[in-house]
Write a protein that holds these residues in place. Sequence first.
Motif, PDB file in Angstrom:
ATOM      1  N   ALA A  45     -17.695  -2.964   2.533  1.00 56.35           N
ATOM      2  CA  ALA A  45     -18.036  -3.903   3.598  1.00 56.35           C
ATOM      3  C   ALA A  45     -17.187  -5.167   3.586  1.00 56.35           C
ATOM      4  O   ALA A  45     -17.032  -5.825   4.617  1.00 56.35           O
ATOM      5  CB  ALA A  45     -19.511  -4.287   3.497  1.00 56.35           C
ATOM      6  N   ASP A  46     -16.646  -5.528   2.432  1.00 57.88           N
ATOM      7  CA  ASP A  46     -15.914  -6.782   2.263  1.00 57.88           C
ATOM      8  C   ASP A  46     -14.425  -6.542   2.537  1.00 57.88           C
ATOM      9  O   ASP A  46     -13.743  -5.858   1.781  1.00 57.88           O
ATOM     10  CB  ASP A  46     -16.117  -7.309   0.844  1.00 57.88           C
ATOM     11  N   LEU A  47     -13.933  -7.133   3.618  1.00 55.09           N
ATOM     12  CA  LEU A  47     -12.537  -6.923   4.006  1.00 55.09           C
ATOM     13  C   LEU A  47     -11.570  -7.396   2.931  1.00 55.09           C
ATOM     14  O   LEU A  47     -10.490  -6.814   2.745  1.00 55.09           O
ATOM     15  CB  LEU A  47     -12.242  -7.642   5.324  1.00 55.09           C
ATOM     16  N   ARG A  48     -11.948  -8.428   2.180  1.00 48.97           N
ATOM     17  CA  ARG A  48     -11.072  -8.916   1.097  1.00 48.97           C
ATOM     18  C   ARG A  48     -10.897  -7.844   0.036  1.00 48.97           C
ATOM     19  O   ARG A  48      -9.793  -7.598  -0.469  1.00 48.97           O
ATOM     20  CB  ARG A  48     -11.672 -10.177   0.462  1.00 48.97           C
ATOM     21  N   ALA A  49     -11.993  -7.162  -0.292  1.00 48.39           N
ATOM     22  CA  ALA A  49     -11.924  -6.086  -1.280  1.00 48.39           C
ATOM     23  C   ALA A  49     -11.119  -4.905  -0.743  1.00 48.39           C
ATOM     24  O   ALA A  49     -10.383  -4.251  -1.491  1.00 48.39           O
ATOM     25  CB  ALA A  49     -13.327  -5.633  -1.668  1.00 48.39           C
ATOM     26  N   VAL A  50     -11.256  -4.622   0.557  1.00 46.17           N
ATOM     27  CA  VAL A  50     -10.476  -3.544   1.171  1.00 46.17           C
ATOM     28  C   VAL A  50      -8.987  -3.785   0.981  1.00 46.17           C
ATOM     29  O   VAL A  50      -8.230  -2.868   0.616  1.00 46.17           O
ATOM     30  CB  VAL A  50     -10.805  -3.422   2.676  1.00 46.17           C
ATOM     31  N   GLU A  51      -8.550  -5.020   1.203  1.00 46.72           N
ATOM     32  CA  GLU A  51      -7.132  -5.347   1.064  1.00 46.72           C
ATOM     33  C   GLU A  51      -6.675  -5.204  -0.383  1.00 46.72           C
ATOM     34  O   GLU A  51      -5.562  -4.733  -0.662  1.00 46.72           O
ATOM     35  CB  GLU A  51      -6.870  -6.766   1.575  1.00 46.72           C
ATOM     36  N   ILE A  52      -7.517  -5.598  -1.320  1.00 48.32           N
ATOM     37  CA  ILE A  52      -7.169  -5.463  -2.740  1.00 48.32           C
ATOM     38  C   ILE A  52      -7.058  -3.984  -3.126  1.00 48.32           C
ATOM     39  O   ILE A  52      -6.143  -3.573  -3.842  1.00 48.32           O
ATOM     40  CB  ILE A  52      -8.218  -6.174  -3.617  1.00 48.32           C
ATOM     41  N   LEU A  53      -7.994  -3.166  -2.634  1.00 47.76           N
ATOM     42  CA  LEU A  53      -7.965  -1.736  -2.928  1.00 47.76           C
ATOM     43  C   LEU A  53      -6.697  -1.086  -2.379  1.00 47.76           C
ATOM     44  O   LEU A  53      -6.068  -0.254  -3.038  1.00 47.76           O
ATOM     45  CB  LEU A  53      -9.197  -1.052  -2.336  1.00 47.76           C
ATOM     46  N   LYS A  54      -6.317  -1.468  -1.171  1.00 45.13           N
ATOM     47  CA  LYS A  54      -5.105  -0.910  -0.567  1.00 45.13           C
ATOM     48  C   LYS A  54      -3.868  -1.260  -1.387  1.00 45.13           C
ATOM     49  O   LYS A  54      -2.958  -0.443  -1.532  1.00 45.13           O
ATOM     50  CB  LYS A  54      -4.956  -1.427   0.864  1.00 45.13           C
ATOM     51  N   GLU A  55      -3.829  -2.485  -1.903  1.00 43.04           N
ATOM     52  CA  GLU A  55      -2.685  -2.913  -2.719  1.00 43.04           C
ATOM     53  C   GLU A  55      -2.714  -2.236  -4.086  1.00 43.04           C
ATOM     54  O   GLU A  55      -1.685  -1.739  -4.568  1.00 43.04           O
ATOM     55  CB  GLU A  55      -2.720  -4.432  -2.896  1.00 43.04           C
TER      56      GLU A  55
ATOM     57  N   LEU B 150      -6.988   8.840  -1.811  1.00 47.16           N
ATOM     58  CA  LEU B 150      -7.981   7.786  -1.577  1.00 47.16           C
ATOM     59  C   LEU B 150      -7.984   7.396  -0.105  1.00 47.16           C
ATOM     60  O   LEU B 150      -6.941   7.077   0.460  1.00 47.16           O
ATOM     61  CB  LEU B 150      -7.670   6.555  -2.432  1.00 47.16           C
ATOM     62  N   LYS B 151      -9.177   7.424   0.488  1.00 47.34           N
ATOM     63  CA  LYS B 151      -9.376   6.929   1.842  1.00 47.34           C
ATOM     64  C   LYS B 151     -10.333   5.745   1.772  1.00 47.34           C
ATOM     65  O   LYS B 151     -11.380   5.829   1.124  1.00 47.34           O
ATOM     66  CB  LYS B 151      -9.951   8.018   2.743  1.00 47.34           C
ATOM     67  N   ILE B 152      -9.973   4.649   2.405  1.00 48.50           N
ATOM     68  CA  ILE B 152     -10.782   3.430   2.352  1.00 48.50           C
ATOM     69  C   ILE B 152     -11.303   3.117   3.747  1.00 48.50           C
ATOM     70  O   ILE B 152     -10.519   2.964   4.683  1.00 48.50           O
ATOM     71  CB  ILE B 152      -9.961   2.242   1.819  1.00 48.50           C
ATOM     72  N   TRP B 153     -12.617   3.030   3.863  1.00 47.38           N
ATOM     73  CA  TRP B 153     -13.242   2.696   5.137  1.00 47.38           C
ATOM     74  C   TRP B 153     -13.855   1.307   5.033  1.00 47.38           C
ATOM     75  O   TRP B 153     -14.635   1.030   4.114  1.00 47.38           O
ATOM     76  CB  TRP B 153     -14.354   3.689   5.473  1.00 47.38           C
ATOM     77  N   HIS B 154     -13.504   0.454   5.996  1.00 49.91           N
ATOM     78  CA  HIS B 154     -14.153  -0.859   6.088  1.00 49.91           C
ATOM     79  C   HIS B 154     -15.404  -0.673   6.940  1.00 49.91           C
ATOM     80  O   HIS B 154     -15.334  -0.571   8.167  1.00 49.91           O
ATOM     81  CB  HIS B 154     -13.202  -1.876   6.725  1.00 49.91           C
TER      82      HIS B 154
END
Length: 290
Positions: free
Chosen positions: A79-89, A100-104
């Motif tokens: 749910a946290d967009l900041r965490a999504v960006e960290i996961l992508k990096e 890995l697929k990441i869903w916001h």
Amino acid sequence: MAVDVFHFFKITYAEGVIEKFQTKKSLGQHFLNSPMVPRWLCEAGEVKEGDIIVEVGPGTGALTAELLESGAKVVALEADLRAVEILKERFLGEVSSGQLKIWHVDVRRFDTADLKLSNHSFKMVSNIPYYLTGQLFRTFISGKIQPSLLVFLVQKVAGERATAALSRGEKESLLSLSIQAFGTPRYVKTVSRGHFTPPPKVDSAIIAVHNINQNNFKNLSTDQFFEILHLGFGSKRKQLVGNLSKKYEREKVLEALNVVDLPENVRAEDVLMEKWLQLALILAKISKND
């Protein structure tokens, strides 16, 4: 106005990247800070190469890393967009390869059908926000598309409520019955608060749910069952007949209790799952006839 912040902490990746992350109280963020707990969760989830794992609330990826290391394919719901960006990096290679697929997404408004996976073709392994425990159990084990195995890291007291009746012969609860309606819960392990940053005020527990299915609802809808279950637990100090009589005629409730061989003075917490299903089926038919 209250500040929606718990703590600043450093994230250290294997590559040596260090970032600061400000946790949010409103999201119930307590991130794992030790490699042991992710390993315990993977062991409880019997995670192996090729498994499809749905992870709720991956945060900065402590558990995600262990899941990926095991060779599993991971769908992370964050749910946290900041965490999504960290996961992508952090997991750039795994995202690029499709491992890995990441869903916001806000899982409070999530339908398992959105995963586009077939029934029992995936597992769930997650360190979930404490305040969503009941809702997430219900969402992911009661849907038309169910995991083959579910493992959640929850508040210890919730884990004890979820499994006490089966493991220690204690009283039933709304949570324990809600889980038993679809599977078999097991208390796996206690996890001390020191394994989290920021540390919560209480210890946690790993809970696994096996044998997940819809077999109890071939002749009874889940809505009917849970309406009756919630009625039964409506007032803890009242006997079951008193709670159920808020909707059904008292004489019909007494008759139903007699049919399923329950005493008139029984309380909701003393009724086992098998009896709840029998009782709900009788009362559902009464509603239909009325």
